[in-house]
Design a protein around this motif. Structure first.
Motif, PDB file in Angstrom:
ATOM      1  N   THR A 141      -4.024   6.865  -7.411  1.00  0.00           N
ATOM      2  CA  THR A 141      -2.768   6.201  -7.076  1.00  0.00           C
ATOM      3  C   THR A 141      -1.981   7.106  -6.141  1.00  0.00           C
ATOM      4  O   THR A 141      -2.095   8.331  -6.200  1.00  0.00           O
ATOM      5  CB  THR A 141      -1.913   5.908  -8.326  1.00  0.00           C
ATOM      6  OG1 THR A 141      -1.608   7.127  -8.977  1.00  0.00           O
ATOM      7  CG2 THR A 141      -2.629   4.961  -9.271  1.00  0.00           C
TER       8      THR A 141
ATOM      9  N   THR B 232       1.907   7.109  -3.597  1.00  0.00           N
ATOM     10  CA  THR B 232       3.170   6.451  -3.308  1.00  0.00           C
ATOM     11  C   THR B 232       3.340   6.332  -1.802  1.00  0.00           C
ATOM     12  O   THR B 232       3.198   7.312  -1.083  1.00  0.00           O
ATOM     13  CB  THR B 232       4.349   7.244  -3.907  1.00  0.00           C
ATOM     14  OG1 THR B 232       4.111   7.415  -5.298  1.00  0.00           O
ATOM     15  CG2 THR B 232       5.654   6.520  -3.699  1.00  0.00           C
TER      16      THR B 232
ATOM     17  N   GLU C 267       6.654   2.818  -3.063  1.00  0.00           N
ATOM     18  CA  GLU C 267       5.867   1.933  -3.909  1.00  0.00           C
ATOM     19  C   GLU C 267       4.575   2.625  -4.309  1.00  0.00           C
ATOM     20  O   GLU C 267       3.880   3.194  -3.475  1.00  0.00           O
ATOM     21  CB  GLU C 267       5.557   0.651  -3.133  1.00  0.00           C
ATOM     22  CG  GLU C 267       4.818  -0.382  -3.924  1.00  0.00           C
ATOM     23  CD  GLU C 267       4.555  -1.629  -3.097  1.00  0.00           C
ATOM     24  OE1 GLU C 267       3.570  -2.311  -3.409  1.00  0.00           O
ATOM     25  OE2 GLU C 267       5.314  -1.906  -2.157  1.00  0.00           O
ATOM     26  N   THR C 268       4.239   2.582  -5.596  1.00  0.00           N
ATOM     27  CA  THR C 268       2.997   3.173  -6.078  1.00  0.00           C
ATOM     28  C   THR C 268       1.862   2.187  -5.842  1.00  0.00           C
ATOM     29  O   THR C 268       1.940   1.018  -6.225  1.00  0.00           O
ATOM     30  CB  THR C 268       3.093   3.520  -7.575  1.00  0.00           C
ATOM     31  OG1 THR C 268       4.174   4.435  -7.757  1.00  0.00           O
ATOM     32  CG2 THR C 268       1.809   4.150  -8.073  1.00  0.00           C
TER      33      THR C 268
END
Length: 179
Positions: free
Chosen positions: A128, A130, A134-135
């Protein structure tokens, strides 16, 4: 005497090697690597300019080291990308007797280097990340190459530069083996 009967540097080595080589595989690599090298050089200059803009007015030390790191990493990718073309141009200019498979072998090693850079980029992608606040999760592997992408995802991101290093070493080994 034509315009590209010899060469005087990186830019003129491309048309010289392209014109002198009889290998279609090498000629295709000369075109592809020329485009990729130009794109990569543009991206590296842009990255350094953005880094300089983001660190304007800051003192030296770690920031100076990170600026240098950009350039060093860029050279570790750029040099093996253009090396096959430079080596073939040099061989033809000097009329060095080599194995008839020299030009195609360097082209194949060059293409494998390009694939190793791509594989290193895929392997370095975190699960993941950012972006714009927004991730985002990396995409799930799908399609015919899903097992390959899954294997690349399993490589620790810290080890991903080893894929690129292996590709660069392969270019050198092809040069040594077929010269």
């Amino acid at each position: 005497m034509g315009r590209f009967d010899s060469y005087s540097g990186l830019l003129s080595a491309y048309p010289y090697a392209f014109g002198r080589s009889d290998s279609r595989l090498f000629k295709s690599y000369a075109l592809v690597s020329g485009l990729l090298a130009g794109l990569f050089a543009f991206m590296m200059v842009a990255a350094v300019l953005v880094l300089l803009g983001n660190t304007e007015g800051a003192r030296g030390g770690t920031l100076t080291l990170s600026r240098t790191f950009y350039v060093v990493v860029g050279l570790f990718v750029f040099v093996p990308l253009v090396a096959p073309v430079l080596l073939v141009a040099r061989r033809h200019r000097r009329d060095t007797p080599v194995d008839s498979r020299y030009d195609p072998a360097l082209a194949a090693a060059g293409y494998l280097f390009v694939l190793s850079v791509y594989a290193g980029l895929v392997a370095s992608m975190p699960e993941t990340f950012t972006t714009n606040g927004e991730t985002v999760a990396r995409p799930e592997p799908a399609g015919l190459l899903a097992p390959v992408v899954e294997a690349l995802y399993s490589i620790p991101p810290v080890a991903s530069p080893l894929l690129v290093l292996a590709g660069g070493i392969l270019v050198y080994l092809a040069h040594r083996r077929f010269r």
